[in-house]
Design a protein around this motif. Structure first.
Motif, PDB file in Angstrom:
ATOM      1  N   ILE A  74       9.921  83.393   7.547  1.00 57.17           N
ATOM      2  CA  ILE A  74       9.476  81.924   6.996  1.00 57.17           C
ATOM      3  C   ILE A  74       8.188  81.767   7.574  1.00 57.17           C
ATOM      4  N   VAL A  75       7.654  80.999   6.926  1.00 53.10           N
ATOM      5  CA  VAL A  75       6.296  80.288   7.373  1.00 53.10           C
ATOM      6  C   VAL A  75       6.108  78.742   7.331  1.00 53.10           C
ATOM      7  N   GLY A  76       5.818  78.186   8.393  1.00 51.38           N
ATOM      8  CA  GLY A  76       5.398  76.659   8.171  1.00 51.38           C
ATOM      9  C   GLY A  76       4.388  76.362   8.005  1.00 51.38           C
ATOM     10  N   LEU A  77       3.803  75.356   6.956  1.00 54.81           N
ATOM     11  CA  LEU A  77       2.771  74.952   6.331  1.00 54.81           C
ATOM     12  C   LEU A  77       2.578  73.405   6.534  1.00 54.81           C
ATOM     13  N   THR A  78       1.503  72.852   7.542  1.00 53.21           N
ATOM     14  CA  THR A  78       1.295  71.492   7.373  1.00 53.21           C
ATOM     15  C   THR A  78      -0.318  71.210   7.101  1.00 53.21           C
ATOM     16  N   PHE A  79      -0.355  69.953   6.424  1.00 52.19           N
ATOM     17  CA  PHE A  79      -1.852  69.490   6.186  1.00 52.19           C
ATOM     18  C   PHE A  79      -2.349  68.747   7.185  1.00 52.19           C
ATOM     19  N   GLU A  80      -1.391  68.225   8.272  1.00 52.19           N
ATOM     20  CA  GLU A  80      -1.953  67.322   9.338  1.00 52.19           C
ATOM     21  C   GLU A  80      -2.531  68.179  10.637  1.00 52.19           C
ATOM     22  N   LEU A  81      -4.129  68.129  10.467  1.00 53.54           N
ATOM     23  CA  LEU A  81      -4.819  68.828  11.224  1.00 53.54           C
ATOM     24  C   LEU A  81      -4.348  68.651  13.035  1.00 53.54           C
ATOM     25  N   ASP A  82      -3.954  67.498  13.236  1.00 49.05           N
ATOM     26  CA  ASP A  82      -3.475  67.126  14.593  1.00 49.05           C
ATOM     27  C   ASP A  82      -2.125  67.533  14.881  1.00 49.05           C
ATOM     28  N   PHE A  83      -1.534  68.431  14.078  1.00 47.48           N
ATOM     29  CA  PHE A  83      -0.259  68.756  14.221  1.00 47.48           C
ATOM     30  C   PHE A  83       0.084  69.374  15.790  1.00 47.48           C
ATOM     31  N   ASP A  84       1.117  68.984  16.312  1.00 49.92           N
ATOM     32  CA  ASP A  84       1.378  69.601  17.725  1.00 49.92           C
ATOM     33  C   ASP A  84       1.820  71.208  17.577  1.00 49.92           C
ATOM     34  N   ARG A  85       0.778  71.961  17.942  1.00 54.63           N
ATOM     35  CA  ARG A  85       1.090  73.544  17.656  1.00 54.63           C
ATOM     36  C   ARG A  85       1.943  73.884  18.869  1.00 54.63           C
ATOM     37  N   THR A  86       2.810  73.411  19.721  1.00 56.34           N
ATOM     38  CA  THR A  86       3.538  73.776  20.563  1.00 56.34           C
ATOM     39  C   THR A  86       5.040  73.880  19.792  1.00 56.34           C
ATOM     40  N   ILE A  87       5.248  73.067  18.730  1.00 61.40           N
ATOM     41  CA  ILE A  87       6.476  73.161  18.143  1.00 61.40           C
ATOM     42  C   ILE A  87       6.833  74.465  17.365  1.00 61.40           C
ATOM     43  N   PRO A 145       7.319  77.649  18.272  1.00 58.76           N
ATOM     44  CA  PRO A 145       6.500  78.750  18.699  1.00 58.76           C
ATOM     45  C   PRO A 145       6.883  79.986  18.192  1.00 58.76           C
ATOM     46  N   GLU A 146       8.082  80.246  17.942  1.00 56.04           N
ATOM     47  CA  GLU A 146       8.471  81.466  17.361  1.00 56.04           C
ATOM     48  C   GLU A 146       8.126  81.636  15.606  1.00 56.04           C
ATOM     49  N   MET A 147       7.522  80.619  14.914  1.00 53.02           N
ATOM     50  CA  MET A 147       7.334  80.462  13.469  1.00 53.02           C
ATOM     51  C   MET A 147       5.811  80.723  13.205  1.00 53.02           C
ATOM     52  N   PRO A 148       5.706  81.709  12.308  1.00 53.89           N
ATOM     53  CA  PRO A 148       4.329  81.736  11.743  1.00 53.89           C
ATOM     54  C   PRO A 148       3.917  80.237  11.200  1.00 53.89           C
ATOM     55  N   LEU A 149       2.448  79.897  11.639  1.00 54.53           N
ATOM     56  CA  LEU A 149       2.175  78.609  11.306  1.00 54.53           C
ATOM     57  C   LEU A 149       0.838  78.388  10.691  1.00 54.53           C
ATOM     58  N   ILE A 150       0.614  77.509   9.760  1.00 51.34           N
ATOM     59  CA  ILE A 150      -0.493  77.460   9.110  1.00 51.34           C
ATOM     60  C   ILE A 150      -0.863  75.913   9.120  1.00 51.34           C
ATOM     61  N   VAL A 151      -2.108  75.555   9.679  1.00 50.33           N
ATOM     62  CA  VAL A 151      -2.630  74.110   9.720  1.00 50.33           C
ATOM     63  C   VAL A 151      -4.036  74.228   8.936  1.00 50.33           C
ATOM     64  N   ALA A 152      -3.993  73.504   8.004  1.00 50.04           N
ATOM     65  CA  ALA A 152      -5.080  73.620   7.047  1.00 50.04           C
ATOM     66  C   ALA A 152      -4.868  72.563   5.969  1.00 50.04           C
ATOM     67  N   ASN A 153      -6.216  72.512   5.263  1.00 53.37           N
ATOM     68  CA  ASN A 153      -5.965  71.501   3.868  1.00 53.37           C
ATOM     69  C   ASN A 153      -5.290  72.289   2.927  1.00 53.37           C
ATOM     70  N   GLN A 154      -4.919  71.551   1.747  1.00 54.08           N
ATOM     71  CA  GLN A 154      -4.178  72.158   0.922  1.00 54.08           C
ATOM     72  C   GLN A 154      -4.460  73.574   0.279  1.00 54.08           C
ATOM     73  N   LYS A 155      -5.524  73.535  -0.495  1.00 55.58           N
ATOM     74  CA  LYS A 155      -6.113  74.803  -0.999  1.00 55.58           C
ATOM     75  C   LYS A 155      -5.985  75.795  -0.082  1.00 55.58           C
ATOM     76  N   GLU A 156      -6.483  75.790   1.246  1.00 59.20           N
ATOM     77  CA  GLU A 156      -6.828  76.834   1.974  1.00 59.20           C
ATOM     78  C   GLU A 156      -5.488  77.382   2.568  1.00 59.20           C
ATOM     79  N   ALA A 157      -4.318  76.454   2.956  1.00 62.96           N
ATOM     80  CA  ALA A 157      -3.268  76.481   3.432  1.00 62.96           C
ATOM     81  C   ALA A 157      -2.290  77.469   2.545  1.00 62.96           C
ATOM     82  N   LEU A 158      -2.129  77.100   1.231  1.00 64.68           N
ATOM     83  CA  LEU A 158      -1.384  77.576   0.245  1.00 64.68           C
ATOM     84  C   LEU A 158      -2.122  79.043   0.196  1.00 64.68           C
ATOM     85  N   ALA A 159      -3.226  79.192   0.121  1.00 61.01           N
ATOM     86  CA  ALA A 159      -3.939  80.549   0.012  1.00 61.01           C
ATOM     87  C   ALA A 159      -3.636  81.225   1.143  1.00 61.01           C
TER      88      ALA A 159
END
Length: 682
Positions: A408-421, A423-437
Motif C-alpha cells: 500500500i501507499v498512503g496519500l494525503t493533501f494536508e501538508l500539516d499531516f502528522d507524519r508519525t502516523i 510509520p511502516e506505510m509509504p507516505l506521500i504528502v503533497a498537492n493533488q497533481k504531484e501526489a498522484l504522480a
C-alpha cells in the motif's frame, strides 16, 4: 433474553429508529431488508427525504422529541425488540437510552456515540446496550472493496482471521481435478454455495450437491481461515526489462548524464507545481549571477587581486558586509565611486535575495517539524493499493490492509499531516497533481478515495480513472444522490455510502449483542452470530448437522469450555449446556432458531446399507453410522449385523450423502432412499 432460548416474555417483534438523518434513514432501509416491522421518530418533518420511499417502509412515523416518555409509549416501545438511537446529538441519544430503559427493561439499545468511557458506563448501568461511531464502521467494507470483488467479508474471530470468498473457477484450475465439491470442505474451509455458469446463487445455504463435479465457469462461495490463505503482494519481476538492459549497458558517463537529466527534469517540474520552490530557484540564480559578476569586476578594477580574494569580497558584500570592506572613511577616497556604488547595490541586493533564501529554508525546517524519523518504505512500483485520504477511515483501511500484508501507499493533501502516523506505510504528502504522480497510480491495482470531502473524492476519482482505467476504484460518499450519480458516471467503480455501510452494522447489532459481523450474499444479509447454549435452548442436544440443515445455518466455530475453539467443526458434534457456537445465518435462520421451528424440508432421507466387504468394515461402519446419524451405537451394530438393512433414523440429504461417502471409505456400500421410495446409489 438469550437468543435461541424459550422465554416467558411476550415476543418483541418491532424495531424503533430515533432520528431520521442520513444514518437513520439507512438504518430503516437495512432493517426492512431483514423483513421486520419498523417505527421511527423524527423531531421535525423534513422538506424531502434522502430515501424517497422511506415513509412506505415504516409501520408508523411520529414527529417529536424522542426523549419524552409519552412519545416513546405511542411508538409502542413496550413491543420493540430494539431501539436504534442515531440522532446527530449524542446528549439526546444518551438521554433517550435512559428513558427507554425505564419504560422497557428488555429492549435492545443501539446508540450512536463516540464517547468510549460514557458508552462503557451506560453498558454497565443499562445492560443489553451497544454504541457505535458511524465513521469507524465502514472501514471493513472499504478494505474489502480495495481487495477486489472476490472478497465478500473479512472479520476476526477468537484471534483468527476469516474471510468469505466468491470465486469463479477458471479453466485449468486445480480444483477441477477433484471428484466432488465436498472435497473442498476441510478444517480451514467450508463451502457455502456452488452453482454452474447458468444458475444464480441460491438465497439459502446447503442448496448444493456435494458430489457434483467442479467445472470451469462454476461459482464457489466459501469461508476460510487465515491458515488457508495468504494475502501477499505480488513481487515485482526480478528480470530486467530491455529498457533496463540498455541503460545498464551504457558507459558510466552516459548513465551519470542520464541520471542528472532526470533529476533536473523532476526538479523543474516540482518548481512549476510549488510556487515556493520557483521563488527559491529564481533567487538562487540571481545571487549566483551577482556573485560571478562581482568577482569579475573586482578582479578587473584591482589587477593584483587574486580570484579567491575577489570571490570572498563579493560574498561578504552579498551577505550584507558593506561596512566590513568600506568601514574606514579615509580609505574610501582611494576607491572609485562607481565601484563603491556597485558594492552598495550588491550588498542591498544580496541582503534582499539571501534574506528570501533564509526565509524559505526556515519555512522548510518548520514544516518538517524537526522530525528525524526512520525512513519509510519506498513507494511500490506496481500491484499496490493507493489510499487517498488519511482521516480516521483512511487510517483504519491502511491498518487493515497492512495486517493482510498488502502493498500500500498512503496519500494525503494536508501538508500539516502528522507524519508519525503509520510509520511502516509509504507516505506521500503533497498537492493533488504531484501526489498522484508520485504514487505510481498508473501501475496500481486498486485506488481507495476516502477523504472527508465528497466533491474532492469525485474530482480525485475522475483523475484516478483517467490515469489508470484498469485499477479497481473505490470511492467514499455520504449521500444517496451523489452515490447514484457517481455510480452512473463511474460504472466500474465501487461507490460506498459511509452511512449505508454503517447502517448495516447498526441493524445487525439490533438483533442482539452476539452479532459479530454482517455481510451480503446473493441479495441476502448474512449475520455472523454467536450462541451460548443453555438448558432451555432450542439447540440443546442437537448435532451440528441437525442445526445446520434443519435451521439453514452454517456453523463455523464450536467451543466446549475450557477447551480451545475449533473452526469449521465436524457436523457430528452434539451441543450441550455451556457450549459456544458461531454460525452464519440469514435473518430467517435466526428466527427459526429462536422459535425452534425447523425448515419446511424435514428429514426425508434414509440410508440403506447393502453390504460390507470385510469384518473390519462391519465394526467401523457401525461407529460411523452412530456418529453421523446420531442414533445409538447398539442400533448401528444391530443394523450392520443384519445386512442389507435400512437405517430407521431419518436424515437430511447432505447428512445422508456424507454418511454414504464415509461408509464407502471403510468398504461398506450403501444407498440413500427418500421417503417417496426413490433411491439414489452413491
Amino acid at each position: 433474553m438469550q437468543t435461541g432460548s424459550i422465554s416467558s416474555q411476550p415476543p418483541l417483534d418491532k424495531f424503533l429508529v430515533c432520528g431520521l438523518g442520513s444514518l437513520g434513514q439507512y438504518c430503516v432501509l437495512a432493517l426492512k431488508n431483514f423483513g421486520v416491522s419498523v417505527i421511527a421518530i423524527e423531531q421535525i418533518k423534513p422538506y424531502s427525504w434522502e430515501i424517497p420511499e422511506l415513509t412506505d417502509l415504516l409501520e408508523d412515523l411520529i414527529f417529536g422529541d424522542c426523549r419524552h416518555p409519552e412519545l416513546l409509549k405511542s411508538a409502542q416501545i413496550d413491543q420493540c425488540r430494539a431501539a436504534l438511537i442515531v440522532t446527530t446529538n449524542e446528549q439526546v441519544n444518551a438521554e433517550t437510552a435512559l428513558t427507554i430503559r425505564q419504560l422497557n427493561p428488555h429492549t435492545r439499545l443501539v446508540i450512536r456515540s463516540s464517547k468510549e468511557n460514557l458508552n462503557e458506563l451506560l453498558n454497565e448501568q443499562l445492560g443489553n446496550f451497544i454504541a457505535y461511531e458511524p465513521t469507524q464502521l465502514p472501514i471493513t467494507a472499504f478494505t474489502l472493496a480495495a481487495l477486489g470483488s472476490e472478497t465478500l467479508s473479512f472479520f476476526n474471530l477468537d484471534g483468527e482471521k476469516l474471510r468469505v470468498i466468491q470465486r469463479q473457477i477458471p479453466k485449468g484450475d486445480r480444483w477441477c481435478n477433484l471428484s466432488g465439491v465436498h472435497e473442498l470442505n476441510t478444517r480451514t474451509r467450508r463451502i457455502l454455495a456452488h452453482t454452474d455458469h447458468l444458475t444464480s446463487l441460491p438465497s439459502t445455504f446447503h442448496q448444493w450437491d456435494g458430489n457434483a463435479p467442479i467445472l470451469p465457469g462454476d461459482t464457489l462461495v466459501y469461508i476460510e481461515t487465515a491458515e488457508n490463505f495468504l494475502l501477499l503482494p505480488k513481487r515485482e519481476s526480478s528480470t530486467p526489462t530491455q529498457a533496463q538492459k540498455s541503460i545498464h549497458s551504457k558507459n558510466p558517463l552516459k548513465r551519470l548524464k542520464r541520471y542528472l537529466q532526470g533529476k533536473l527534469y523532476h526538479f523543474w517540474h516540482s518548481t512549476l507545481q510549488q510556487p515556493t520552490r520557483k521563488v527559491a530557484l529564481i533567487c538562487g540564480l540571481i545571487v549566483l549571477f551577482l556573485l560571478l559578476t562581482g568577482t569579475i569586476l573586482l578582479m578587473i578594477s584591482h589587477p593584483g587581486t587574486t580570484l579567491l580574494s575577489a570571490f570572498s569580497a563579493t560574498a561578504i558584500l552579498l551577505l550584507g558586509g558593506y561596512s566590513d570592506l568600506f568601514g574606514d572613511f579615509q580609505q574610501m577616497d582611494d576607491i572609485p565611486a562607481w565601484l563603491q556604488l556597485y558594492s552598495l547595490g550588491l550588498s542591498l541586493a544580496g541582503t534582499a535575495f539571501v534574506g528570501v533564501l533564509y526565509a524559505l529554508v526556515t519555512e522548510g525546517l518548520l514544516s518538517a517539524k524537526f522530525q528525524f524519523l526512520k525512513n519509510r518504505p519506498p513507494i511500490p512500483g506496481q500491484d499496490h493499493i493507493v489510499i487517498i485520504g488519511l482521516g480516521r477511515v483512511g487510517q483504519g483501511v491502511a491498518n487493515y490492509l497492512q495486517e493482510l500484508k498488502q502493498s500500500i501507499v498512503g496519500l494525503t493533501f494536508e501538508l500539516d499531516f502528522d507524519r508519525t502516523i503509520l510509520p511502516e506505510m509509504p507516505l506521500i504528502v503533497a498537492n493533488q497533481k504531484e501526489a498522484l504522480a508520485q504514487a505510481n497510480l498508473a501501475t496500481a491495482k486498486s485506488v481507495v478515495v476516502v477523504t472527508n470531502d465528497e466533491i474532492l473524492n469525485l474530482e480525485v476519482a475522475l483523475m484516478a480513472q483517467k490515469i489508470n482505467k484498469n485499477a479497481h476504484l473505490v470511492v467514499r460518499t455520504l449521500g444517496e444522490r451523489l452515490s447514484q450519480s457517481l455510480t452512473l458516471l463511474l460504472p466500474k467503480a465501487q461507490v460506498l455510502g459511509a452511512y449505508a455501510v454503517a447502517a448495516e452494522a447498526f441493524a445487525g447489532a439490533a438483533f442482539g449483542e452476539n452479532i459479530i459481523s454482517v455481510f451480503r450474499l446473493a441479495r441476502q444479509t448474512i449475520l455472523v452470530t454467536e450462541y451460548q447454549i443453555e438448558d432451555i435452548d432450542t439447540l440443546h442436544g442437537l448435532l451440528l448437522s441437525e442445526v445446520a440443515y434443519g435451521y439453514g445455518v452454517v456453523p463455523i466455530l464450536h467451543q466446549k469450555p475450557p477447551d480451545t475453539s475449533k473452526f469449521m467443526p465436524s457436523d457430528d458434534i452434539r451441543l450441550t449446556v455451556g457450549d459456544r457456537m458461531v454460525v452464519l445465518a440469514t435473518i430467517e435462520g435466526l428466527k427459526r432458531i429462536e422459535q425452534g421451528k425447523l425448515r419446511i424440508s424435514p428429514k426425508c432421507w434414509r440410508v440403506k446399507v447393502e453390504k460390507a466387504i470385510t469384518p473390519d468394515g462391519i465394526f467401523e461402519g457401525a461407529n460411523i453410522i452412530a456418529r453421523i446419524s446420531g442414533c445409538s451405537l447398539n442400533t448401528a451394530r444391530e443394523l450392520m449385523n443384519n445386512l442389507p438393512h435400512t437405517l430407521s433414523t431419518p436424515l437430511y440429504k447432505p447428512q445422508a450423502m456424507r454418511l454414504v461417502r464415509a461408509l464407502k471409505k471403510v468398504q461398506v456400500f450403501a444407498n440413500i432412499i427418500s421417503t417417496s421410495s426413490q433411491s439414489s446409489k452413491i
